[in-house]
Design an enzyme around this catalytic site. Structure first.
Site, PDB file in Angstrom:
ATOM      1  N   THR A  90       0.680  -0.893  -0.320  1.00 44.15           N
ATOM      2  CA  THR A  90      -0.064   0.215   0.462  1.00 44.15           C
ATOM      3  C   THR A  90       0.546   0.756  -0.120  1.00 44.15           C
ATOM      4  O   THR A  90       1.460   1.501  -1.189  1.00 44.15           O
ATOM      5  CB  THR A  90      -0.893   0.244   0.624  1.00 44.15           C
ATOM      6  OG1 THR A  90      -0.411  -0.321   2.766  1.00 44.15           O
ATOM      7  CG2 THR A  90      -2.274  -1.459   1.269  1.00 44.15           C
TER       8      THR A  90
ATOM      9  N   GLU B  84       6.071   4.589   7.701  1.00 41.58           N
ATOM     10  CA  GLU B  84       5.434   5.895   7.043  1.00 41.58           C
ATOM     11  C   GLU B  84       5.983   6.891   7.115  1.00 41.58           C
ATOM     12  O   GLU B  84       6.287   7.068   8.497  1.00 41.58           O
ATOM     13  CB  GLU B  84       4.063   5.800   6.787  1.00 41.58           C
ATOM     14  CG  GLU B  84       3.543   5.293   6.123  1.00 41.58           C
ATOM     15  CD  GLU B  84       1.989   4.769   6.517  1.00 41.58           C
ATOM     16  OE1 GLU B  84       1.417   5.350   7.798  1.00 41.58           O
ATOM     17  OE2 GLU B  84       0.964   4.679   5.301  1.00 41.58           O
TER      18      GLU B  84
ATOM     19  N   THR C 250      -2.154  -1.380   8.175  1.00 40.63           N
ATOM     20  CA  THR C 250      -2.138  -3.184   8.454  1.00 40.63           C
ATOM     21  C   THR C 250      -1.047  -3.768   7.544  1.00 40.63           C
ATOM     22  O   THR C 250      -0.402  -3.740   6.627  1.00 40.63           O
ATOM     23  CB  THR C 250      -3.909  -3.457   7.500  1.00 40.63           C
ATOM     24  OG1 THR C 250      -4.470  -3.347   7.871  1.00 40.63           O
ATOM     25  CG2 THR C 250      -3.597  -5.003   7.305  1.00 40.63           C
TER      26      THR C 250
ATOM     27  N   SER D 241      -8.001  10.994   0.969  1.00 44.04           N
ATOM     28  CA  SER D 241      -9.290  12.043   0.452  1.00 44.04           C
ATOM     29  C   SER D 241      -7.610  12.021  -1.139  1.00 44.04           C
ATOM     30  O   SER D 241      -7.660  11.730  -1.582  1.00 44.04           O
ATOM     31  CB  SER D 241      -8.771  13.750   1.389  1.00 44.04           C
ATOM     32  OG  SER D 241      -7.252  13.728   1.851  1.00 44.04           O
TER      33      SER D 241
ATOM     34  N   LYS E 256       3.665  -6.678   4.085  1.00 47.39           N
ATOM     35  CA  LYS E 256       3.381  -5.533   3.555  1.00 47.39           C
ATOM     36  C   LYS E 256       3.579  -4.182   4.617  1.00 47.39           C
ATOM     37  O   LYS E 256       2.516  -5.285   5.916  1.00 47.39           O
ATOM     38  CB  LYS E 256       2.356  -5.703   2.081  1.00 47.39           C
ATOM     39  CG  LYS E 256       0.782  -5.725   2.904  1.00 47.39           C
ATOM     40  CD  LYS E 256       0.171  -4.869   3.683  1.00 47.39           C
ATOM     41  CE  LYS E 256       0.464  -3.274   3.468  1.00 47.39           C
ATOM     42  NZ  LYS E 256      -0.471  -1.980   4.259  1.00 47.39           N
TER      43      LYS E 256
ATOM     44  N   ASN F 233      -0.257  10.674   6.062  1.00 48.28           N
ATOM     45  CA  ASN F 233      -1.384  10.431   7.049  1.00 48.28           C
ATOM     46  C   ASN F 233      -2.391  11.609   6.799  1.00 48.28           C
ATOM     47  O   ASN F 233      -3.639  11.104   7.617  1.00 48.28           O
ATOM     48  CB  ASN F 233      -1.097   9.695   8.667  1.00 48.28           C
ATOM     49  CG  ASN F 233      -0.444   8.216   8.129  1.00 48.28           C
ATOM     50  OD1 ASN F 233      -0.931   7.633   7.538  1.00 48.28           O
ATOM     51  ND2 ASN F 233       0.638   8.570   8.650  1.00 48.28           N
TER      52      ASN F 233
END
Lengths: 384, 384
Positions: free
Chosen positions: A146, A260, A180, A384, A169, A379
């Site tokens: 992702t 991230e 996740t 959006s 992942k 994040n």
């Protein structure tokens, strides 16, 4: 390599059109046997995605023939329709593979609260089945990404001729998890489901469970272990458990390394604890302290924030006996000022924080990341 | 106004040179009586700063004549020397004010693990004493600021002629707290220490304790309430408790409104809980979810992250009965997709997240902020 490193497995990764950008988003892993023993560990979040509820159920038999994984949608908080969609996914895979739907696990990752585009997902399962290959492991690992910037795989082969391989992942952990975490491990060792389960739980407890990127726990975290028995070898349990733990450890480190927005990988090492659970509790408290994570991002050896985090726990310790080292420099001794903080070199990506509780001999390691503006940017704009 | 709104109090705020930038950094609040009853509530962090240990001790008498507060250094994790420094500060204030050191509370805020510059602080106490004024409340409130962009004061005057006033610094909470929260409340009502204590604990439990900016708990959080009795009035307990809660509520909201780097004030409202403690637990879990706080920053009504946060708690609920509204739009009903998320308007600074556990009739409100790149920047460079 990846999930197809072990004999008896085939895999595929394709673009089914679930992701609007056309990137690969559907993976299929098939166990061609001769054995189909399997085990799984799932999120401890009480709000569980439909595929988690489904896969927990089918794993009760201790057997799996295949796993369908999709990125581009978590199928979590989607009500009865979401569960029907997971069921339909397993049915479709069962149909094209000639197995029972109750032998097919499903795992999903992506945004919560959105129904999956089944008109794209079901044809995707057929397409993936048509592309199954004993060399498909990499493609499968790519299709489950992702926000991952790289795909993650690991393989350990034992001298006796059996292999444990896997893919992962999502920079996160089993409980909690950032976004996740999906992991599929395969082995050609010949083992029963209870042994797989025991080895998998022992491994995740000290690997994925101790990777704590941002303290958030996903609704979808899933770790599966499938055994084909195709090597014809039944390893000693300890050897097998070691191999599973090694693969999980490697994948866990890869998850942290690609979390991230992170710019630092932080190894939080708690020593001198009265119990292992004390060590884990203190390690998590340190790993989740936003102020400290910002300080590490700024290469600031702000040990006061470590003590402040320790102080919020129920672990056994006396405040005036605590010690903290950052990258080996004991900046805090006896709960007070220790060596000069200017001696701490924090230029490199990996940072080690050692907290000595001076209350016993137990220890634990928790891995986390720094907190960065990039994490916030990534994040703030996810859905959006 | 501020701490000098109530009769019987004088205050001062000066620049003692503790802060290198020359900003005000030392405040003195003196109770001129006729009564000196006092109560205090302190951080629940087990690693407590020297001034917290000192002030907890002196408050056992239920009386305080004065409070010395400094910004520019927390005097936490500073060992025996740090405690001696706090003691010397109280001794100096006692000497210049003609009271006992055991009647002087001390509160400090700033970086942990650094000794205070006593050669500047002690002369500062003398200077502040020389500048004491019945109109000094504002200056005192300004002198305790650290990263606060504005000083915070609140006053409630009752029709019977008594007043409760106060000042606060530090966007945080009692436990936990972002940086350090210091609050001094004063009243000219004539009340005993046990009544003050009861009213203060009742107020902080539902105000400062439910302001959770970043989940971090300070070593220095202090809330003091001093009563001079100078109004000559003894209020009904309930009236007094209401006034204290109102002042605390106002100061708490001001703390959230000025939290480090925040762009949104988030009101997390948990309803339908089986117990108040369930409501608070769920509210805190939502308020501390970094992924959700980033989403709110991005004006993204990502209700899946709310459900994910609820799922990590031990509160009584069934996943398929949960509801979530964001700014009044029920984007999640029965644990699944509700109204269109596009209907949610998040342009304004205040955002309300309502979580309905559908498990009872209890409720609670927790205030928090969004997580922003500015928060990261501010806290990456605090000590350097």
């Amino acid at each position: 390599m990846s999930v197809t490193a072990a004999k008896g497995f085939a895999a595929a990764g394709i673009a089914a059109g679930i992701k609007e950008n056309g990137n690969p988003d559907l993976a299929l892993v098939v166990n061609r046997g001769p054995r189909r023993a399997a085990a799984g560990v799932f999120t401890s979040n009480r709000v569980k995605a439909a595929p988690v509820l489904w896969s927990e159920q089918v794993l009760k038999t201790g057997e799996l023939a295949a796993v369908v994984l999709n990125s581009g949608g978590a199928n979590a908080c989607t009500g009865p329709q979401g569960f029907q969609d997971t069921h339909a996914t397993a049915e479709k895979a069962a149909e094209v593979l000639g197995v029972g739907a109750g032998e097919v696990a499903v795992a999903s990752t992506g945004l919560i609260g959105v129904l999956l585009p089944m008109d794209k997902l079901l044809p995707g399962v057929e397409k993936a089945a048509a592309e199954l290959s004993e060399h498909g492991g990499e493609k499968a690992a790519i299709a489950i990404k992702t926000t991952d910037t790289v795909h993650k795989t690991a393989v350990v082969t034992h001298a006796e001729g059996w292999t444990v391989g896997g893919m992962a992942k999502g920079a996160g952990m089993l409980a909690p998890g950032l976004a996740t975490m999906l992991v599929v491990l395969t082995t050609d060792a010949d083992l029963d489901a209870p042994e797989l389960d025991k080895a998998l739980r022992a491994a995740t407890r000290v690997t994925f469970d101790r990777v704590d990127s941002d303290g958030c726990m996903s609704t979808n975290d899933t770790v599966l272990l499938l055994a084909s028995g195709a090597s014809g070898t039944t390893p000693a349990y300890d050897d097998f458990a070691d191999a599973v733990r090694e693969v999980c450890d490697s994948l866990g480190r890869q998850l942290i390394g690609d979390a991230e927005g992170a710019s630092k990988d932080i190894r939080v090492e708690v020593v001198g604890a009265a119990s292992e659970s004390d060590a884990v509790e203190v390690g998590r408290s340190i790993a989740r302290n936003n102020l400290l994570k910002c300080a590490i991002h700024g290469e600031d050896p702000n040990w006061g924030r470590v003590l402040s985090a320790i102080g919020t726990t129920g672990a056994a310790f006396e405040p005036d006996r605590l010690g903290v080292a950052i990258n080996g420099v004991w900046v805090c001794r006896n709960g007070s000022i220790g060596e000069d903080r200017a001696l701490v070199d924090m230029r490199y990506r990996e940072v080690t924080i050692t907290a000595d509780l001076a209350a016993g001999t137990e220890s634990a390691v928790i891995w986390t990341n720094d907190l960065t503006a990039d994490y916030v940017h990534e994040n703030s704009a996810y859905s959006s």
